[in-house]
Motif scaffolding. Structure first.
Motif, PDB file in Angstrom:
ATOM      1  N   ILE A 165      -9.023   7.959  -2.255  1.00  0.00           N
ATOM      2  CA  ILE A 165      -7.863   7.074  -2.309  1.00  0.00           C
ATOM      3  C   ILE A 165      -8.157   5.730  -1.654  1.00  0.00           C
ATOM      4  CG2 ILE A 165      -6.754   7.796  -0.145  1.00  0.00           C
ATOM      5  CD1 ILE A 165      -4.075   7.699  -1.674  1.00  0.00           C
ATOM      6  N   ASP A 166      -9.107   5.714  -0.703  1.00  0.00           N
ATOM      7  CA  ASP A 166      -9.465   4.474  -0.019  1.00  0.00           C
ATOM      8  C   ASP A 166     -10.708   3.811  -0.592  1.00  0.00           C
ATOM      9  OD1 ASP A 166      -7.396   4.631   1.862  1.00  0.00           O
ATOM     10  OD2 ASP A 166      -8.574   5.907   3.190  1.00  0.00           O
ATOM     11  N   ALA A 167     -11.442   4.534  -1.425  1.00  0.00           N
ATOM     12  CA  ALA A 167     -12.781   4.093  -1.819  1.00  0.00           C
ATOM     13  C   ALA A 167     -12.787   2.736  -2.515  1.00  0.00           C
ATOM     14  CB  ALA A 167     -13.431   5.148  -2.715  1.00  0.00           C
ATOM     15  N   LEU A 168     -11.904   2.519  -3.473  1.00  0.00           N
ATOM     16  CA  LEU A 168     -11.942   1.281  -4.246  1.00  0.00           C
ATOM     17  C   LEU A 168     -11.678   0.063  -3.362  1.00  0.00           C
ATOM     18  CD1 LEU A 168     -12.189  -0.355  -6.812  1.00  0.00           C
ATOM     19  CD2 LEU A 168      -9.786   0.164  -7.314  1.00  0.00           C
ATOM     20  N   GLU A 169     -10.588   0.103  -2.595  1.00  0.00           N
ATOM     21  CA  GLU A 169     -10.257  -1.064  -1.775  1.00  0.00           C
ATOM     22  C   GLU A 169     -11.329  -1.316  -0.715  1.00  0.00           C
ATOM     23  OE1 GLU A 169      -6.577  -3.044   0.748  1.00  0.00           O
ATOM     24  OE2 GLU A 169      -6.527  -0.905   0.283  1.00  0.00           O
ATOM     25  N   PHE A 170     -11.830  -0.256  -0.107  1.00  0.00           N
ATOM     26  CA  PHE A 170     -12.867  -0.406   0.909  1.00  0.00           C
ATOM     27  C   PHE A 170     -14.127  -1.000   0.282  1.00  0.00           C
ATOM     28  CE2 PHE A 170     -15.579   2.012   4.250  1.00  0.00           C
ATOM     29  CZ  PHE A 170     -15.653   0.868   5.034  1.00  0.00           C
ATOM     30  N   ALA A 171     -14.490  -0.529  -0.905  1.00  0.00           N
ATOM     31  CA  ALA A 171     -15.659  -1.059  -1.604  1.00  0.00           C
ATOM     32  C   ALA A 171     -15.461  -2.532  -1.944  1.00  0.00           C
ATOM     33  CB  ALA A 171     -15.930  -0.260  -2.874  1.00  0.00           C
ATOM     34  N   LYS A 226      -0.485   2.790  -2.230  1.00  0.00           N
ATOM     35  CA  LYS A 226      -1.642   3.538  -2.710  1.00  0.00           C
ATOM     36  C   LYS A 226      -1.217   4.816  -3.422  1.00  0.00           C
ATOM     37  CE  LYS A 226      -5.027   1.849   0.616  1.00  0.00           C
ATOM     38  NZ  LYS A 226      -5.950   2.202   1.718  1.00  0.00           N
ATOM     39  N   ALA A 227      -0.127   5.412  -2.936  1.00  0.00           N
ATOM     40  CA  ALA A 227       0.395   6.621  -3.570  1.00  0.00           C
ATOM     41  C   ALA A 227       1.315   6.301  -4.747  1.00  0.00           C
ATOM     42  CB  ALA A 227       1.157   7.460  -2.538  1.00  0.00           C
ATOM     43  N   THR A 262       6.295  -0.320  -2.608  1.00  0.00           N
ATOM     44  CA  THR A 262       5.528  -1.356  -1.929  1.00  0.00           C
ATOM     45  C   THR A 262       5.755  -1.260  -0.427  1.00  0.00           C
ATOM     46  OG1 THR A 262       7.334  -2.964  -2.072  1.00  0.00           O
ATOM     47  CG2 THR A 262       5.770  -2.895  -3.911  1.00  0.00           C
ATOM     48  N   ALA A 263       4.837  -1.842   0.335  1.00  0.00           N
ATOM     49  CA  ALA A 263       4.935  -1.791   1.797  1.00  0.00           C
ATOM     50  C   ALA A 263       6.252  -2.378   2.281  1.00  0.00           C
ATOM     51  CB  ALA A 263       3.754  -2.528   2.420  1.00  0.00           C
ATOM     52  N   SER A 264       6.654  -3.492   1.708  1.00  0.00           N
ATOM     53  CA  SER A 264       7.844  -4.190   2.217  1.00  0.00           C
ATOM     54  C   SER A 264       9.155  -3.504   1.843  1.00  0.00           C
ATOM     55  CB  SER A 264       7.861  -5.634   1.701  1.00  0.00           C
ATOM     56  OG  SER A 264       7.889  -5.671   0.290  1.00  0.00           O
ATOM     57  N   LEU A 265       9.143  -2.671   0.808  1.00  0.00           N
ATOM     58  CA  LEU A 265      10.381  -2.035   0.344  1.00  0.00           C
ATOM     59  C   LEU A 265      10.473  -0.551   0.688  1.00  0.00           C
ATOM     60  CD1 LEU A 265      10.786  -3.686  -3.185  1.00  0.00           C
ATOM     61  CD2 LEU A 265      11.895  -4.325  -1.025  1.00  0.00           C
ATOM     62  N   TYR A 266       9.391   0.045   1.163  1.00  0.00           N
ATOM     63  CA  TYR A 266       9.401   1.475   1.449  1.00  0.00           C
ATOM     64  C   TYR A 266      10.246   1.746   2.693  1.00  0.00           C
ATOM     65  CZ  TYR A 266       7.548   6.228   2.055  1.00  0.00           C
ATOM     66  OH  TYR A 266       7.409   7.582   2.179  1.00  0.00           O
ATOM     67  N   ARG A 267      11.150   2.681   2.587  1.00  0.00           N
ATOM     68  CA  ARG A 267      12.119   2.911   3.661  1.00  0.00           C
ATOM     69  C   ARG A 267      11.512   3.580   4.877  1.00  0.00           C
ATOM     70  NH1 ARG A 267      17.529   6.801   3.174  1.00  0.00           N
ATOM     71  NH2 ARG A 267      18.220   6.569   5.362  1.00  0.00           N
ATOM     72  N   TRP A 268      10.511   4.464   4.661  1.00  0.00           N
ATOM     73  CA  TRP A 268      10.067   5.346   5.731  1.00  0.00           C
ATOM     74  C   TRP A 268       8.781   4.863   6.404  1.00  0.00           C
ATOM     75  CZ3 TRP A 268      14.122   7.937   6.864  1.00  0.00           C
ATOM     76  CH2 TRP A 268      14.988   8.337   5.858  1.00  0.00           C
ATOM     77  N   SER A 269       8.812   3.619   6.835  1.00  0.00           N
ATOM     78  CA  SER A 269       7.700   3.084   7.628  1.00  0.00           C
ATOM     79  C   SER A 269       8.253   2.040   8.583  1.00  0.00           C
ATOM     80  CB  SER A 269       6.621   2.462   6.724  1.00  0.00           C
ATOM     81  OG  SER A 269       6.934   1.129   6.386  1.00  0.00           O
ATOM     82  N   SER A 270       7.373   1.542   9.431  1.00  0.00           N
ATOM     83  CA  SER A 270       7.787   0.569  10.446  1.00  0.00           C
ATOM     84  C   SER A 270       7.730  -0.865   9.943  1.00  0.00           C
ATOM     85  CB  SER A 270       6.914   0.716  11.686  1.00  0.00           C
ATOM     86  OG  SER A 270       5.535   0.683  11.368  1.00  0.00           O
TER      87      SER A 270
END
Length: 249
Positions: free
Chosen positions: A188-194, A126-127, A131-139
């Protein structure tokens, strides 16, 4: 100012967000992020809080925590205090590092739990920093089998295994879950939530629908906390038209 009491989850799971003071950066380099990860591991172990998911952004952090023993506030206070002391000593700055106390949203069912994990891991995308799968600083990588600080058994038990977790996380389906600090939906969440709320329609399709159907979808967005300006931007429908649609009683 009187602080409002935190909403309690009967299941003990909470989506926690801690922001940098005034939106400032809370990490200068990889060493800072590693230090915070180690702090989270040690403090959560001390206070019997289980880490289910995490993501470190430049100026805020997302956590999904299992607080069975109701130690969340003490745990987070210990983490943020220790990190602030470290960060200020390293950088020579003074004053608070984090903005107020942490925000938390109770997780109330399995579906919300799974979509919260996906939401946390999707923050870099989103930022537009990875991508989620390649970002180093998450679980995310922990759910693919790499060692880390999370208890992954609960989520993997619900989904089946790591491959099903990957498929769920990268499906591209709009996520109906978003972090709600009060009733408002962030831009930042509005489009996907909509998109999730209006499926199978896209927001810009609403202006071409019959009036009764269109107004019902507008009502749905308003009831979920979308502002009139957000609905105008998302749908292209005029301000006055949206304003006239009454909320559900």
């Amino acid at each position: 100012m009187t602080r409002t009491a935190r909403e309690i989850s009967v299941y003990g799971y909470y989506h926690v967000v801690q922001k940098g003071c005034g939106g400032q950066l809370i990490f200068e380099d990889a060493d800072d992020r590693i230090y915070l990860i180690r702090l989270l591991a040690s403090k959560c172990r001390k206070y019997d809080v289980n880490i289910i998911a995490w993501c470190l952004m430049d100026n805020h952090i997302h956590l999904l925590l299992d607080d069975e023993h109701v130690h969340l506030s003490d745990c987070m206070h210990s983490v943020t205090t220790a990190y602030a002391m470290y960060f200020n000593a390293k950088t020579g700055r003074k004053g608070p590092v984090f903005q107020d106390r942490f925000k938390s949203v109770p997780i109330l069912n399995d579906d919300q739990l799974l979509n919260c994990v996906r939401y946390i891991h999707d923050n870099p995308a989103k930022a537009r920093i990875g991508t989620a799968s390649l970002y180093r600083w998450s679980s995310f990588s922990e759910y693919m089998g790499y060692p880390g600080i999370c208890m992954t058994e609960c989520v993997l038990g619900l989904l089946g295994d790591s491959q099903r977790f990957f498929a769920f996380s990268t499906s591209g389906e709009p996520n109906r879950y978003c972090f709600r600090d009060g009733a408002h939906v962030s831009d930042i969440d509005a489009l996907e939530f909509a998109q999730a709320l209006l499926k199978p329609y896209e927001p810009h399709h609403l202006k071409d629908l019959p009036k009764a159907v269109r107004d019902n979808y507008i009502r749905t967005l308003k009831n979920e906390g979308f502002s009139i300006k957000q609905i105008v931007r998302l749908t292209g429908i005029g301000h006055c038209t949206i304003q006239k649609v009454k909320l559900d009683q």
